[in-house]
Design a protein around this motif. Structure first.
Motif, PDB file in Angstrom:
ATOM      1  N   ARG A 169       0.832  -1.201   0.000  1.00 18.73           N
ATOM      2  CA  ARG A 169       0.000   0.000   0.000  1.00 18.73           C
ATOM      3  C   ARG A 169       0.865   1.249   0.000  1.00 18.73           C
ATOM      4  N   ILE A 170       0.450   2.227  -0.790  1.00 18.05           N
ATOM      5  CA  ILE A 170       1.137   3.518  -0.796  1.00 18.05           C
ATOM      6  C   ILE A 170       0.470   4.414   0.251  1.00 18.05           C
ATOM      7  N   ASP A 171       1.246   4.869   1.233  1.00 13.15           N
ATOM      8  CA  ASP A 171       0.692   5.777   2.248  1.00 13.15           C
ATOM      9  C   ASP A 171       0.909   7.235   1.868  1.00 13.15           C
ATOM     10  N   THR A 172       2.092   7.496   1.294  1.00 13.98           N
ATOM     11  CA  THR A 172       2.426   8.867   0.940  1.00 13.98           C
ATOM     12  C   THR A 172       3.183   8.862  -0.377  1.00 13.98           C
ATOM     13  N   PRO A 173       2.906   9.771  -1.326  1.00 16.72           N
ATOM     14  CA  PRO A 173       1.882  10.819  -1.242  1.00 16.72           C
ATOM     15  C   PRO A 173       0.468  10.225  -1.176  1.00 16.72           C
ATOM     16  N   ALA A 174      -0.444  11.024  -0.623  1.00 18.25           N
ATOM     17  CA  ALA A 174      -1.826  10.576  -0.512  1.00 18.25           C
ATOM     18  C   ALA A 174      -2.453  10.533  -1.900  1.00 18.25           C
ATOM     19  N   PRO A 175      -3.337   9.571  -2.137  1.00 18.29           N
ATOM     20  CA  PRO A 175      -4.034   9.501  -3.425  1.00 18.29           C
ATOM     21  C   PRO A 175      -4.701  10.832  -3.755  1.00 18.29           C
ATOM     22  N   SER A 176      -4.606  11.235  -5.017  1.00 16.32           N
ATOM     23  CA  SER A 176      -5.239  12.468  -5.514  1.00 16.32           C
ATOM     24  C   SER A 176      -4.683  13.735  -4.887  1.00 16.32           C
ATOM     25  N   SER A 177      -3.509  13.647  -4.243  1.00 22.62           N
ATOM     26  CA  SER A 177      -2.983  14.862  -3.635  1.00 22.62           C
ATOM     27  C   SER A 177      -2.235  15.695  -4.671  1.00 22.62           C
ATOM     28  N   THR A 178      -2.002  16.944  -4.334  1.00 17.89           N
ATOM     29  CA  THR A 178      -1.268  17.875  -5.188  1.00 17.89           C
ATOM     30  C   THR A 178      -0.053  18.364  -4.404  1.00 17.89           C
ATOM     31  N   PHE A 179       1.110  18.366  -5.051  1.00 17.63           N
ATOM     32  CA  PHE A 179       2.293  18.886  -4.356  1.00 17.63           C
ATOM     33  C   PHE A 179       3.246  19.503  -5.368  1.00 17.63           C
ATOM     34  N   ALA A 180       4.256  20.207  -4.837  1.00 16.99           N
ATOM     35  CA  ALA A 180       5.189  20.930  -5.699  1.00 16.99           C
ATOM     36  C   ALA A 180       6.205  19.961  -6.311  1.00 16.99           C
ATOM     37  N   ALA A 181       6.648  20.292  -7.502  1.00 20.06           N
ATOM     38  CA  ALA A 181       7.635  19.468  -8.188  1.00 20.06           C
ATOM     39  C   ALA A 181       8.916  19.376  -7.366  1.00 20.06           C
ATOM     40  N   GLY A 182       9.656  18.285  -7.567  1.00 28.00           N
ATOM     41  CA  GLY A 182      10.923  18.099  -6.852  1.00 28.00           C
ATOM     42  C   GLY A 182      11.013  16.698  -6.291  1.00 28.00           C
TER      43      GLY A 182
ATOM     44  N   GLU B  93      -1.049  -8.744 -10.159  1.00 26.45           N
ATOM     45  CA  GLU B  93      -1.641  -7.517 -10.683  1.00 26.45           C
ATOM     46  C   GLU B  93      -3.147  -7.702 -10.874  1.00 26.45           C
ATOM     47  N   ALA B  94      -3.579  -8.981 -10.885  1.00 28.63           N
ATOM     48  CA  ALA B  94      -4.987  -9.282 -11.157  1.00 28.63           C
ATOM     49  C   ALA B  94      -5.877  -8.731 -10.059  1.00 28.63           C
ATOM     50  N   ARG B  95      -6.798  -7.888 -10.491  1.00 27.34           N
ATOM     51  CA  ARG B  95      -7.719  -7.254  -9.547  1.00 27.34           C
ATOM     52  C   ARG B  95      -8.753  -8.245  -9.041  1.00 27.34           C
ATOM     53  N   ALA B  96      -8.948  -8.268  -7.732  1.00 25.06           N
ATOM     54  CA  ALA B  96     -10.066  -9.036  -7.173  1.00 25.06           C
ATOM     55  C   ALA B  96     -10.712  -8.179  -6.105  1.00 25.06           C
ATOM     56  N   ASP B  97     -12.013  -8.306  -5.968  1.00 28.62           N
ATOM     57  CA  ASP B  97     -12.742  -7.608  -4.908  1.00 28.62           C
ATOM     58  C   ASP B  97     -12.493  -8.322  -3.592  1.00 28.62           C
ATOM     59  N   PRO B  98     -12.737  -7.629  -2.473  1.00 26.46           N
ATOM     60  CA  PRO B  98     -12.587  -8.305  -1.179  1.00 26.46           C
ATOM     61  C   PRO B  98     -13.430  -9.585  -1.093  1.00 26.46           C
ATOM     62  N   PHE B  99     -14.670  -9.534  -1.574  1.00 30.33           N
ATOM     63  CA  PHE B  99     -15.524 -10.725  -1.541  1.00 30.33           C
ATOM     64  C   PHE B  99     -15.149 -11.650  -2.683  1.00 30.33           C
ATOM     65  N   PRO B 100     -14.988 -12.938  -2.456  1.00 28.50           N
ATOM     66  CA  PRO B 100     -15.185 -13.679  -1.203  1.00 28.50           C
ATOM     67  C   PRO B 100     -13.891 -14.109  -0.506  1.00 28.50           C
ATOM     68  N   ALA B 101     -12.716 -13.751  -1.060  1.00 26.70           N
ATOM     69  CA  ALA B 101     -11.494 -14.327  -0.475  1.00 26.70           C
ATOM     70  C   ALA B 101     -10.371 -13.300  -0.316  1.00 26.70           C
ATOM     71  N   GLY B 102     -10.723 -12.004  -0.349  1.00 25.46           N
ATOM     72  CA  GLY B 102      -9.699 -10.976  -0.157  1.00 25.46           C
ATOM     73  C   GLY B 102      -9.333 -10.297  -1.459  1.00 25.46           C
ATOM     74  N   ALA B 103      -9.077  -8.982  -1.372  1.00 25.99           N
ATOM     75  CA  ALA B 103      -8.760  -8.184  -2.556  1.00 25.99           C
ATOM     76  C   ALA B 103      -7.348  -8.463  -3.044  1.00 25.99           C
ATOM     77  N   SER B 104      -7.151  -8.292  -4.351  1.00 25.11           N
ATOM     78  CA  SER B 104      -5.788  -8.332  -4.887  1.00 25.11           C
ATOM     79  C   SER B 104      -5.653  -7.287  -5.974  1.00 25.11           C
ATOM     80  N   GLY B 105      -4.418  -7.076  -6.399  1.00 26.59           N
ATOM     81  CA  GLY B 105      -4.123  -6.071  -7.421  1.00 26.59           C
ATOM     82  C   GLY B 105      -3.083  -5.106  -6.890  1.00 26.59           C
ATOM     83  N   TRP B 106      -2.480  -4.344  -7.806  1.00 26.17           N
ATOM     84  CA  TRP B 106      -1.466  -3.378  -7.373  1.00 26.17           C
ATOM     85  C   TRP B 106      -2.139  -2.086  -6.957  1.00 26.17           C
ATOM     86  N   HIS B 107      -1.690  -1.550  -5.845  1.00 32.88           N
ATOM     87  CA  HIS B 107      -2.233  -0.261  -5.416  1.00 32.88           C
ATOM     88  C   HIS B 107      -1.682   0.821  -6.341  1.00 32.88           C
TER      89      HIS B 107
END
Ligand SMILES: Nc1nc2c(c(=O)[nH]1)N[C@H]1C(S)=C(S)[C@@H](COP(=O)(O)O)O[C@H]1N2
Ligand SMILES: [Mo]
Length: 522
Positions: free
Chosen positions: A417-430, A501-515
């Motif tokens: 899981r990516i914690d930072t930067p936050a999803p959809s956040s905006t920040f200065a270049a660098g 990389e294969a996306r799966a929903d949490p139901f019925p056995a847990g989510a998968s895929g790349w964040h």
């Protein structure tokens, strides 16, 4: 509009319904102070709603409201009830009998919900029953002055009813008294219910010293202190995610606690809390717990230092039979969680936990005893408020979540899981740190890679490995140019499995895929 039922009278009728429901619920809270907090109609109906809610809605609620899903449910129940009460009030202007029947119906619903809970007893029906009776009396008293007006009213010279004002006064006096009674009864009922709370007894407990303490943390174990926005290595008890079906967490007195073993055991014993605390083989381990409902990138995962009884030793000591494939763990509130006997026996750090981060288990997290089996999602391994273990088979019994079509087996998937930067956040270049956590309990994490846009995968620096059951933090610096960017992460487990990389929903056995997240750079 019906000319002999002016809008104002309707408004008062609706108000009468609302007040009657309020005082009825308040009376129920007083009775619940004797029968037990989970017999309260709001709690019982709310819990019944949880049990009957389709899984898709339930996981939506867990995702949307998180910790506050119960609060949302109780609020929702009260809103529905308020609308119902308004209608009952209106109806009772036409027919008091029908109005009373409306309240009786809700009382019946509450009674049935309370009694049919998995751990429900007959007395649990009492609060709803008494509440409905009080509600009906209040409704009849409140509606009387409103309906009496039409019958008793004289007429002035122009033929309009004259005594409505007088009856209104009578209504408002009754309404004020009802409101007062509701506030006093509701408040004192809730206060009295505090006598069931075990927080004081919990805080007086002293945890025993483990025979096998957790390994000392390597230097610089927690990258979180250096990287703003990164999840700390250990989750504080207060911040630890909570997922369960209990609206009010079960309160178990330490002195009353018993753990019973039934089913396929050769020599089952019964254990008190001191029996468990005094054992000579206690272990302390750092373990990350994960919920099957966690979405890719979600926060239903937490890490703690757990203290307890080694589960394998404990089960063997009681002669668990080789034919047993499933341990049905029962909590005091009737939850059943089916753990594979194999994992309970063989997963090295599986335990009956009673300590969490140096404290007795918090009440919300299963006080006084819960199960923890690393490598399995909580719904098949982490029974809280654990009071019984039945050794049986998967063929013989479907536990709560399996009845709701979640997978029987719940091994945790390699996740990052990516914690930072936050999803959809905006920040200065660098230059900026990209950081997060990755977990694959029992197998550990050997590598984490990050990709920005369609670039190549860059290997992240990992926090020192503490143990295979604990997540690892990761961090990688990146030079961000202006514009929109997409960041993805993937982990590899200690035994070499690349996170799918294969996306799966949490139901019925847990989510998968790349964040994968999007950010905007200025
Ligand atoms: N008694 C009981 N135990 C339970 C549950 C529950 O609903 N009732 N939920 C399980 C689920 S789905 C998870 S993910 C974990 C969560 O544990 P936590 O609330 O301490 O984080 O508890 C498990 N144990
Ligand atoms: Mo869960």
């Amino acid at each position: 509009m019906n000319p002999d039922r002016p809008g104002c009278e309707r408004l008062l009728g609706a108000l009468a319904g609302l007040l009657a429901a309020g005082v009825g619920l308040a009376a129920a809270e007083v009775v619940a102070a004797f029968a037990g907090p989970s017999s309260s109609p709001v709690v019982a109906v709310g819990e019944a709603a949880i049990a009957l809610t389709p899984e898709s809605v339930k996981s939506f609620a867990i995702r949307t409201f998180g910790e506050r899903d119960k609060l949302a449910l109780v609020a929702g129940t009260l809103v529905v009830l308020a609308f119902y009460a308004l209608v009952v009030g209106l109806v009772s202007l036409r027919s008091r009998r029908l109005g009373a029947a409306g309240i009786a119906l809700f009382g019946l619903l509450g009674t049935v919900a309370a009694v049919t809970r998995p751990a429900g007893r007959t007395v649990d029906g009492l609060p709803s029953f008494v509440g409905a009776a009080v509600g009906i009396v209040a409704l009849l008293v409140l509606v009387a002055p409103l309906t009496a007006a039409r019958v008793d009213a004289g007429a002035d010279v122009s033929g309009n009813p004259t005594t409505v004002g007088l009856d209104r006064r009578r209504f408002f006096v009754a309404a004020g008294m009802t409101l007062g009674a509701a506030v006093i009864a509701g408040g004192s009922g809730r206060l009295l219910q505090r006598r069931f709370e075990v927080a004081d007894e919990r805080s007086r407990l002293t945890l025993p010293t483990p025979a096998s303490p957790a390994a000392a943390l390597p230097a610089g174990a927690d990258l979180g202190t250096a990287v703003p926005g990164l999840t700390p290595l250990f989750t504080g008890n207060r911040d630890f995610y909570r997922v369960d079906t209990a609206i009010s967490a079960p309160q178990i007195r330490p002195a009353d606690y018993r753990l019973t073993l039934t089913g396929m055991f050769d020599s089952p014993r019964e254990y008190s809390l001191p029996d468990l605390y005094r054992r000579k083989d206690l272990i302390e381990r750092d373990i990350t717990l994960t919920c099957v409902s966690n979405e890719v990138g979600g926060t239903l995962a937490g890490s703690a230092r757990w203290l307890g009884v080694p589960l394998g030793t404990f089960l063997r000591e009681n002669g668990v039979r080789a034919e047993s494939s499933q341990l049905v763990c029962r909590s005091v509130d009737g939850m059943t969680i089916g753990a594979p006997t194999r994992s309970a026996l063989d997963v090295e750090d599986a335990m009956l936990a009673f300590g969490m981060n140096g404290e007795p288990l918090p009440i919300d997290h299963g006080f006084p005893v819960r199960m923890v089996i690393p490598g399995l999602y909580g719904y098949v391994s982490a029974c809280k408020w654990l009071t019984a273990i039945e050794a049986t088979t998967f063929e013989a019994f479907d536990a709560y979540w399996v009845q709701r079509l979640w997978a029987r087996q719940g091994p945790i998937k390699v996740e990052s899981r990516i914690d930072t930067p936050a999803p959809s956040s905006t920040f200065a270049a660098g230059r900026r740190a990209i950081a997060g956590v990755a977990w694959a309990q029992t197998r550990g994490i050997s590598r984490v890679e990050v990709r920005v846009d369609q670039g190549s995968w860059a290997e992240a620096r990992l926090s020192p490995e503490v143990g295979a059951d604990l997540w690892r933090q990761w961090v990688v610096p990146h030079d961000f140019g202006p514009g929109p960017h997409q960041i993805s992460v993937r982990a590899t487990s200690g035994d070499g499995e690349l996170q799918t990389e294969a996306r799966a929903d949490p139901f019925p056995a847990g989510a998968s895929g790349w964040h994968t997240i999007q950010v905007a750079v200025r």
